[in-house]
Each structure stands twice: as C-alpha cells, then as structure tokens.
Design a protein around this motif. Structure first.
Motif, PDB file in Angstrom:
ATOM      1  N   ALA A 150     -13.609  91.816  77.836  1.00  0.00           N
ATOM      2  CA  ALA A 150     -13.700  93.200  78.322  1.00  0.00           C
ATOM      3  C   ALA A 150     -15.137  93.525  78.723  1.00  0.00           C
ATOM      4  N   LEU A 151     -16.085  93.048  77.940  1.00  0.00           N
ATOM      5  CA  LEU A 151     -17.496  93.262  78.263  1.00  0.00           C
ATOM      6  C   LEU A 151     -17.848  92.555  79.567  1.00  0.00           C
TER       7      LEU A 151
ATOM      8  N   GLY B 221     -15.885  98.110  64.520  1.00  0.00           N
ATOM      9  CA  GLY B 221     -16.223  97.301  65.683  1.00  0.00           C
ATOM     10  C   GLY B 221     -17.395  97.792  66.492  1.00  0.00           C
ATOM     11  N   ALA B 222     -17.726  99.052  66.387  1.00  0.00           N
ATOM     12  CA  ALA B 222     -18.807  99.623  67.191  1.00  0.00           C
ATOM     13  C   ALA B 222     -20.169  99.275  66.604  1.00  0.00           C
ATOM     14  N   VAL B 223     -21.159  99.137  67.481  1.00  0.00           N
ATOM     15  CA  VAL B 223     -22.516  98.831  67.050  1.00  0.00           C
ATOM     16  C   VAL B 223     -23.496  99.810  67.686  1.00  0.00           C
TER      17      VAL B 223
ATOM     18  N   GLY C 278     -25.331  91.369  58.482  1.00  0.00           N
ATOM     19  CA  GLY C 278     -24.497  92.165  59.371  1.00  0.00           C
ATOM     20  C   GLY C 278     -23.095  92.338  58.833  1.00  0.00           C
ATOM     21  N   ALA C 279     -22.546  93.527  59.000  1.00  0.00           N
ATOM     22  CA  ALA C 279     -21.207  93.830  58.473  1.00  0.00           C
ATOM     23  C   ALA C 279     -20.323  94.381  59.577  1.00  0.00           C
ATOM     24  N   ILE C 280     -20.295  93.692  60.697  1.00  0.00           N
ATOM     25  CA  ILE C 280     -19.523  94.133  61.856  1.00  0.00           C
ATOM     26  C   ILE C 280     -18.230  93.339  61.919  1.00  0.00           C
ATOM     27  N   SER C 281     -17.119  94.032  62.020  1.00  0.00           N
ATOM     28  CA  SER C 281     -15.814  93.378  62.014  1.00  0.00           C
ATOM     29  C   SER C 281     -15.018  93.771  63.251  1.00  0.00           C
ATOM     30  N   VAL C 282     -14.591  92.771  64.002  1.00  0.00           N
ATOM     31  CA  VAL C 282     -13.737  92.981  65.173  1.00  0.00           C
ATOM     32  C   VAL C 282     -12.445  92.233  64.895  1.00  0.00           C
ATOM     33  N   ASN C 283     -11.445  92.948  64.396  1.00  0.00           N
ATOM     34  CA  ASN C 283     -10.222  92.289  63.938  1.00  0.00           C
ATOM     35  C   ASN C 283      -8.930  92.934  64.413  1.00  0.00           C
ATOM     36  N   ASP C 284      -9.023  93.818  65.395  1.00  0.00           N
ATOM     37  CA  ASP C 284      -7.824  94.370  66.015  1.00  0.00           C
ATOM     38  C   ASP C 284      -8.202  94.901  67.390  1.00  0.00           C
ATOM     39  N   ALA C 285      -7.212  95.354  68.143  1.00  0.00           N
ATOM     40  CA  ALA C 285      -7.454  95.785  69.517  1.00  0.00           C
ATOM     41  C   ALA C 285      -8.402  96.983  69.579  1.00  0.00           C
ATOM     42  N   ALA C 286      -8.272  97.888  68.635  1.00  0.00           N
ATOM     43  CA  ALA C 286      -9.125  99.083  68.651  1.00  0.00           C
ATOM     44  C   ALA C 286     -10.588  98.729  68.401  1.00  0.00           C
ATOM     45  N   SER C 287     -10.842  97.872  67.403  1.00  0.00           N
ATOM     46  CA  SER C 287     -12.227  97.506  67.117  1.00  0.00           C
ATOM     47  C   SER C 287     -12.803  96.622  68.224  1.00  0.00           C
ATOM     48  N   ALA C 288     -11.952  95.839  68.891  1.00  0.00           N
ATOM     49  CA  ALA C 288     -12.414  95.041  70.025  1.00  0.00           C
ATOM     50  C   ALA C 288     -12.884  95.949  71.155  1.00  0.00           C
ATOM     51  N   LYS C 289     -12.124  97.008  71.406  1.00  0.00           N
ATOM     52  CA  LYS C 289     -12.510  97.959  72.439  1.00  0.00           C
ATOM     53  C   LYS C 289     -13.800  98.676  72.051  1.00  0.00           C
TER      54      LYS C 289
ATOM     55  N   SER D  52     -19.334  99.805  72.973  1.00  0.00           N
ATOM     56  CA  SER D  52     -20.650 100.108  72.406  1.00  0.00           C
ATOM     57  C   SER D  52     -21.712  99.132  72.892  1.00  0.00           C
ATOM     58  N   VAL D  53     -21.366  97.838  72.960  1.00  0.00           N
ATOM     59  CA  VAL D  53     -22.334  96.862  73.475  1.00  0.00           C
ATOM     60  C   VAL D  53     -22.621  97.141  74.945  1.00  0.00           C
TER      61      VAL D  53
END
Length: 347
Positions: free
Chosen positions: A188-189, A99-101, A140-151, A156-157
């Motif tokens: 959250a952002l 999830g981080a970029v 792009g290979a960014i995956s936000v698919n659970d609470a941890a990756s969402a955070k 990171s953004v």
C-alpha cells in the motif's frame, strides 16, 4: 541494534533443501561460477528492481543515524560521513493507534526545529543520498497484524514521508512480524510512493528459511524491495546454507548466512551485510572492516573466502550496513572509510 538470540538457536535442524525450516536496536549496553544474476532473465529482473529505487546506487552503504544519545558521537544528519548512501533515521515510535507510527526529534541531537532537520534531509538528498525512517529497534513495540493496523502503518509512514521528505522506510521489528499484513502495508505504501526505498534489518534467526515471516515479507515485496541488511551480530553461532554452524564475527558467518538469502529467492541486489561499527556498538559479533571486505569479495568475486566458499558469485550484491553512523564516528569513521570505499569499488 542488538538482538537477544542465543547460541543454542544454531541447533535448529536443516531441512532437506539445506535451509533451516523453521533486526536492529539501540546499541552498546542499552540488518567463481556464473551467477544467476548474470543471466539475461535475472539481469532484467535486477533492472526492474533497481528502477524502483533509482536514488540507490548499485552498491550501497547503509548506516543508522541515532535520534538519541547513548554514549556514541552525537550527530546531526549533515555530520554523517559521505560514504553512506542510505541513512536510516532511528527510530519511528508507536502511537496509541494499532500499527501507526510517529516521529519526534530528540532534543539530545541538537536540532532547534523540525525545519532544520528537514533541511538536512534535503541536503543529503541533493548529494545523492537516500534518507529513510527506521521503524522498530530493539525496544520498538509496533504491531501490524490485521488489515486495519496495516492500513494505519501505511498511512502513517506515508504521512511522515510527505511531512519530513523521507525517501522510504526501514523495517527493524525485533519482536515479531506478520508477513501477510506487513506485506500488505508495504504494498500500500508503494502504491502511494512508487519510488519508495524499503530496507529491512532482520535478526539472523529471522532469515534462516524462506518460510520465516521476515523472509516471506521480503519475498512478498521483491518487486520493489531495496535491500535486506540482516544483523550479523548479537546472534551467537548460526547455521549457514551448507548446514554447518558458524560463529559470529567471522568471514564464514557472513558469507554462509548471506548464501541462505541469495539462494533462497532474493536478488543479489537485495542482500547486504549488516555489522556493528565497533565492538562498543553491539553485545557481540563485531567484525573488523578487513573481515567485512573479505566477505564482500568472497560473495562478489569468489576470492578471499574462508573455509566456506559459495558455489557461485554474486557480483550484484547490494553492499553493507552498519549500526550506527554515530558509533562509526566514535571509532574514527573506520567503517565508512574502509568498508564504504570497498563497497563502492565492487564489480
């Protein structure tokens, strides 16, 4: 920004509502009835939405700036035509943390230091522009698919916004999106940066129904979403809101597909038309500036329509987007000069 959709996708059957039930990458070979927006309630909603991104004008032109050299004109941010109100820096990259970029300047664009780039961001902002960071792209290979990756995504953004001075983020994920967790990340952002500018550049298939993940994400952050600039290209033919199939590159394709978003829950101020800056900028779907301008007039004024004419007008329509400012520069800035001027003259 090319996607990889086939014409056969247009065969998807429309639901009884008239909508199908069921993004933006490196380009060129490598988003007259009285409108509901005119009602007091809708005006109040539009005002609230606009307040969340005060730097963005009522009618805005968005352009993607390439942080790489793919044969288009190489630019620094200061070289981007003044017609662009929102400049989406392409692209943030995935890290080893889900999830981080992160973001790194490509030496090909000619910046000697990150400080010089940050100075150009500030200069554009001083001129009334918004500079945002685009996440994703075709590769792009960014995956936000659970609470941890969402955070991780939000953290990171947000950190990159603080570091570089970006005004917000563009979601250009072309390999799948989880509405639950991307909505969570963007909320959250927004909590951390109340005035964040958030745009999206989904592919056409992603916005055929409010039940699609991209569409659900847009509706989930409707209270602060700036604009969805769908990619009306590299798509093949697709269903319009009237159940008919339209070919990319035509005025009917632009208006009938925009109608799905406009009647599917988004405020007109959150809908923009995304097209390539030239025939070289995408694999298919290029529409000449005159066609884009006619589509804008059809949607906002009810004039200049093709065979499809919306049942109402949307004078608050946000505007238009192009891939990319670099390809536009290589084409004599035709998009900026012609579409840009037209967008800024909308009602």
């Amino acid at each position: 920004m090319p996607g990889r959709l086939l014409t056969a996708l247009a065969a998807v059957t429309l639901a009884s509502s008239g909508l199908v039930a069921t993004g933006t990458a490196q380009a060129s070979g490598k988003h007259p009835a009285t409108s509901p927006a005119d009602s007091p309630a809708a005006s109040t909603a539009s005002t609230a939405i606009a307040a969340s991104a005060t730097a963005v004008p009522r009618h805005a032109v968005t352009g993607y700036w390439q942080n790489f050299d793919n044969g288009a004109t190489v630019q620094k941010l200061k070289d981007v035509d003044d017609a662009y109100d929102i400049i989406a820096v392409s692209f943030a990259e995935a890290t080893g943390q889900p999830g981080a970029v992160t973001f790194r300047l490509d030496p090909a664009v000619g910046y000697g230091s990150a400080d010089a780039f940050k100075a150009d961001i500030k200069a554009k902002q001083a001129a009334g522009k918004s500079v945002i960071l685009s996440v994703g792209g075709e590769r792009g290979a960014i995956s936000v698919n659970d609470a941890a990756s969402a955070k991780n995504f939000a953290d990171s953004v947000g950190g990159l916004m603080d570091d570089y001075g970006f005004d917000g983020v563009d979601i250009d994920l072309e390999n799948g999106l989880n509405a639950t967790y991307m909505t969570q990340a963007l909320k959250a952002l927004h909590e951390r940066h109340a005035g964040v500018v958030v745009t999206m550049a989904p592919q056409t298939i992603d916005m055929q129904s409010p039940q699609n993940e991209y569409f659900k994400t847009a509706l989930g952050i409707k209270d602060f979403l700036t604009a969805v600039n769908m990619q009306y290209y590299n798509s093949g033919s697709m269903n319009g809101c009237d159940g008919k199939v339209y070919s990319q590159g035509t005025i009917d394709f632009l208006t009938a597909l925009a109608c799905i978003q406009l009647e599917g829950g988004l405020d007109p101020s959150q809908v923009g038309i995304g097209v390539p800056a030239s025939a070289r900028a995408a694999g298919g779907g290029y529409a000449a500036p005159s066609v884009v301008n006619a589509a804008l007039d059809c949607l906002t004024r009810g004039s200049g329509c093709g065979s499809f004419k919306p049942s109402r007008t949307y004078p608050g329509l946000r505007g238009a987007m192009t891939w990319s400012t670099n390809w536009d520069a290589a084409n004599g800035n035709a998009f900026a000069n012609q579409v840009g001027a037209h967008v800024h003259g909308l009602p």
